[in-house]
Design an enzyme around this catalytic site. Structure first.
Site, PDB file in Angstrom:
ATOM      1  N   CYS A  99       0.821  -1.223   0.000  1.00  0.00           N
ATOM      2  CA  CYS A  99       0.000   0.000   0.000  1.00  0.00           C
ATOM      3  C   CYS A  99       0.851   1.267   0.000  1.00  0.00           C
ATOM      4  CB  CYS A  99      -0.937  -0.002   1.205  1.00  0.00           C
ATOM      5  SG  CYS A  99      -1.931  -1.484   1.312  1.00  0.00           S
TER       6      CYS A  99
ATOM      7  N   HIS B  58      -3.391   6.876   3.488  1.00  0.00           N
ATOM      8  CA  HIS B  58      -3.837   5.638   2.846  1.00  0.00           C
ATOM      9  C   HIS B  58      -5.226   5.303   3.380  1.00  0.00           C
ATOM     10  CE1 HIS B  58      -4.352   1.667   1.478  1.00  0.00           C
ATOM     11  NE2 HIS B  58      -3.943   1.051   2.578  1.00  0.00           N
TER      12      HIS B  58
ATOM     13  N   ASN C  98     -10.613  -0.139   0.230  1.00  0.00           N
ATOM     14  CA  ASN C  98      -9.158  -0.052   0.297  1.00  0.00           C
ATOM     15  C   ASN C  98      -8.576  -0.426  -1.067  1.00  0.00           C
ATOM     16  OD1 ASN C  98      -6.430  -0.474   0.737  1.00  0.00           O
ATOM     17  ND2 ASN C  98      -6.710  -1.489   2.712  1.00  0.00           N
TER      18      ASN C  98
HETATM   19  O1  UT7 Z   1      -4.187  -1.664   3.381  1.00  0.00           O
HETATM   20  C1  UT7 Z   1      -3.498  -2.588   4.155  1.00  0.00           C
HETATM   21  C2  UT7 Z   1      -3.557  -2.176   5.550  1.00  0.00           C
HETATM   22  N1  UT7 Z   1      -4.746  -2.732   6.159  1.00  0.00           N
HETATM   23  C3  UT7 Z   1      -5.290  -2.131   7.207  1.00  0.00           C
HETATM   24  O2  UT7 Z   1      -4.836  -1.090   7.622  1.00  0.00           O
HETATM   25  C4  UT7 Z   1      -6.422  -2.844   7.919  1.00  0.00           C
HETATM   26  C5  UT7 Z   1      -6.353  -2.533   9.395  1.00  0.00           C
HETATM   27  N2  UT7 Z   1      -7.351  -3.284  10.162  1.00  0.00           N
HETATM   28  C6  UT7 Z   1      -8.672  -2.982  10.106  1.00  0.00           C
HETATM   29  O3  UT7 Z   1      -9.068  -2.084   9.410  1.00  0.00           O
HETATM   30  C7  UT7 Z   1      -9.602  -3.739  11.010  1.00  0.00           C
HETATM   31  O4  UT7 Z   1      -8.854  -4.501  11.941  1.00  0.00           O
HETATM   32  C8  UT7 Z   1     -10.586  -4.662  10.240  1.00  0.00           C
HETATM   33  C9  UT7 Z   1     -11.592  -3.819   9.475  1.00  0.00           C
HETATM   34  C10 UT7 Z   1      -9.817  -5.550   9.287  1.00  0.00           C
HETATM   35  C11 UT7 Z   1     -11.363  -5.541  11.216  1.00  0.00           C
HETATM   36  O5  UT7 Z   1     -12.056  -4.721  12.161  1.00  0.00           O
HETATM   37  P1  UT7 Z   1     -11.971  -5.076  13.729  1.00  0.00           P
HETATM   38  O6  UT7 Z   1     -12.763  -4.071  14.419  1.00  0.00           O
HETATM   39  O7  UT7 Z   1     -10.514  -5.201  14.066  1.00  0.00           O
HETATM   40  O8  UT7 Z   1     -12.744  -6.457  13.791  1.00  0.00           O
HETATM   41  P2  UT7 Z   1     -12.193  -7.892  14.251  1.00  0.00           P
HETATM   42  O9  UT7 Z   1     -11.264  -8.457  13.236  1.00  0.00           O
HETATM   43  O10 UT7 Z   1     -11.737  -7.803  15.657  1.00  0.00           O
HETATM   44  O11 UT7 Z   1     -13.540  -8.729  14.215  1.00  0.00           O
HETATM   45  C12 UT7 Z   1     -14.586  -8.458  15.135  1.00  0.00           C
HETATM   46  C13 UT7 Z   1     -15.742  -9.385  14.849  1.00  0.00           C
HETATM   47  C14 UT7 Z   1     -15.337 -10.849  14.742  1.00  0.00           C
HETATM   48  O12 UT7 Z   1     -16.380 -11.620  15.297  1.00  0.00           O
HETATM   49  P3  UT7 Z   1     -16.234 -12.213  16.786  1.00  0.00           P
HETATM   50  O13 UT7 Z   1     -15.006 -13.063  16.776  1.00  0.00           O
HETATM   51  O14 UT7 Z   1     -16.122 -11.025  17.680  1.00  0.00           O
HETATM   52  O15 UT7 Z   1     -17.510 -12.979  16.959  1.00  0.00           O
HETATM   53  C15 UT7 Z   1     -15.282 -11.095  13.257  1.00  0.00           C
HETATM   54  O16 UT7 Z   1     -15.531 -12.443  12.927  1.00  0.00           O
HETATM   55  O17 UT7 Z   1     -16.327  -9.030  13.582  1.00  0.00           O
HETATM   56  C16 UT7 Z   1     -16.418 -10.224  12.786  1.00  0.00           C
HETATM   57  N3  UT7 Z   1     -16.313  -9.848  11.383  1.00  0.00           N
HETATM   58  C17 UT7 Z   1     -17.357  -9.550  10.602  1.00  0.00           C
HETATM   59  N4  UT7 Z   1     -18.677  -9.521  10.850  1.00  0.00           N
HETATM   60  C18 UT7 Z   1     -19.496  -9.185   9.833  1.00  0.00           C
HETATM   61  C19 UT7 Z   1     -15.171  -9.719  10.653  1.00  0.00           C
HETATM   62  N5  UT7 Z   1     -15.483  -9.357   9.399  1.00  0.00           N
HETATM   63  C20 UT7 Z   1     -16.821  -9.240   9.330  1.00  0.00           C
HETATM   64  C21 UT7 Z   1     -17.737  -8.905   8.321  1.00  0.00           C
HETATM   65  N6  UT7 Z   1     -19.057  -8.875   8.613  1.00  0.00           N
HETATM   66  N7  UT7 Z   1     -17.327  -8.590   7.073  1.00  0.00           N
END
Ligand code: UT7
Length: 320
Positions: free
Chosen positions: A110, A246, A276
């Site tokens: 990125c 970004h 993204n």
């Molecule tokens: O460009 C490259 C650089 N990338 C980035 O900078 C990405 C940085 N990270 C992020 O933006 C965030 O960490 C994410 C958007 C990827 C994830 O958000 P989060 O708030 O960290 O969520 P999480 O991974 O902790 O997931 C929370 C919950 C989980 O469920 P449980 O385990 O709490 O029951 C996931 O399974 O949200 C669930 N989940 C979803 N639910 C519905 C994950 N993806 C989805 C989804 N729809 N698409």
């Protein structure tokens, strides 16, 4: 320093996919995606190739710069995966637009656009090129696992280009990579092949990301990079007109707004429409701001990117 941007362009697929459409085949919904990321839609390739998108962006950038393909001395493409592993995407674009010049790709994930700016500035400073075409292009839909809701909802496809030439707009540029970072934090396996000598099957699969690890890195590095730039140039945050970050997650941008204590209007966003786009994010923001007249000569523009590696890069331009 040694360069200015004289024209910009974009190449975006025709198909726009809203969050609700993803909920038709994934266990997800608009409420989760919108609230956790700020993304409402993304554009995805149906029959477009990355060469198609890149050539469209390149042609528009050349037109806006008042140049023809024959005026270009170097083409640099920032991408994590062109239409072919080889030839480079830059070579494919050159062939399509009718340019005859050295061409190569840069992969800094990125952060690739900022890395490409640094390379361009070295070519210009060394007198090895007069006009350089930089294109950032990604087809993330081909690299993500469409059964993994943790990743596939986040990304989009697209390209953005700019023409750079000698000038004094670029006042600061800093690149880094965290050599200690574990590739498992964010990677796309590049293995494959059928060598009879390989021990076991080489992994060639989809993007994998430990989202929260990358989130923490992103929030920290944007603040670190901004403070480093302000210190190096003896500027105050109030003297920066625009902060182009970004576009990985709206919540990362919101954290930067809070940490840097600057008005949110200084942080242009397009993640809601595009998702993204990896290294395309920042040049696409630049294109949009030039198109709608937000970006004016004399404006100070800080750009900061981060991504797999973990790499980071930032720069400051005083728009010419
Ligand atoms: O460009 C490259 C650089 N990338 C980035 O900078 C990405 C940085 N990270 C992020 O933006 C965030 O960490 C994410 C958007 C990827 C994830 O958000 P989060 O708030 O960290 O969520 P999480 O991974 O902790 O997931 C929370 C919950 C989980 O469920 P449980 O385990 O709490 O029951 C996931 O399974 O949200 C669930 N989940 C979803 N639910 C519905 C994950 N993806 C989805 C989804 N729809 N698409």
């Amino acid at each position: 320093m040694s360069l200015k941007i004289t024209g910009a362009g974009k190449g975006i697929p025709a198909k726009r996919v809203f969050n609700d459409e993803l909920a038709g085949f994934l266990d997800t919904d608009d409420a989760w995606i919108s609230s956790r990321t700020g993304i409402k839609s993304r554009y995805l390739c149906v029959d477009e190739t990355l060469t198609d998108l890149s050539a469209a962006a390149a042609s528009q950038a050349l037109q806006n710069a008042g140049l023809s393909p024959g005026d270009i001395d170097l083409i640099l493409c920032s991408t994590v995966g062109g239409d072919y592993r080889t030839p480079s995407l830059a070579c494919c674009v050159a062939e399509r637009v009718g340019a005859r010049c050295p061409c190569f790709d840069v992969n800094a994930a990125c952060t690739g656009f900022v890395y490409a700016l640094e390379i361009a500035s070295l070519f210009l400073r060394g007198g090895r090129a007069g006009n350089i075409l930089i294109i950032a292009a990604e087809m993330m839909s081909a690299l993500t696992d469409w059964t993994d809701r943790n990743t596939c909802v986040l990304f989009g496809d697209g390209a953005a280009a700019c023409v750079v030439t000698a000038g004094n707009a670029l006042r600061y540029l800093h690149l880094s990579s965290d050599a200690g970072a574990d590739a498992a934090v964010l990677n796309i396996p590049g293995g494959g092949g059928n060598s009879p000598f390989a021990a076991g099957k080489r992994d060639s699969a989809f993007l994998r990301m430990q989202g929260q690890e990358v989130f923490k890195f992103a929030v920290g590095i944007v603040e670190t990079e901004m403070l480093r730039m302000l210190d190096a140039l003896k500027l105050s945050p109030e003297q920066i007109d625009w902060l182009l970050l970004h576009q990985a997650n709206k919540r990362i941008i919101d954290c930067a707004v809070a940490k840097l204590k600057q008005p949110k209007e200084k942080f242009p966003c397009n993640i809601d429409r595009y998702g993204n786009l990896s290294s395309v994010s920042i040049p696409l923001l630049l294109f949009e701001m030039l198109e709608d007249g937000r970006l004016k000569p004399g404006d100070t523009v800080f750009m900061s990117a981060f991504g797999a590696g973990l790499t980071a890069g930032s720069c400051l331009m005083v728009w010419e």
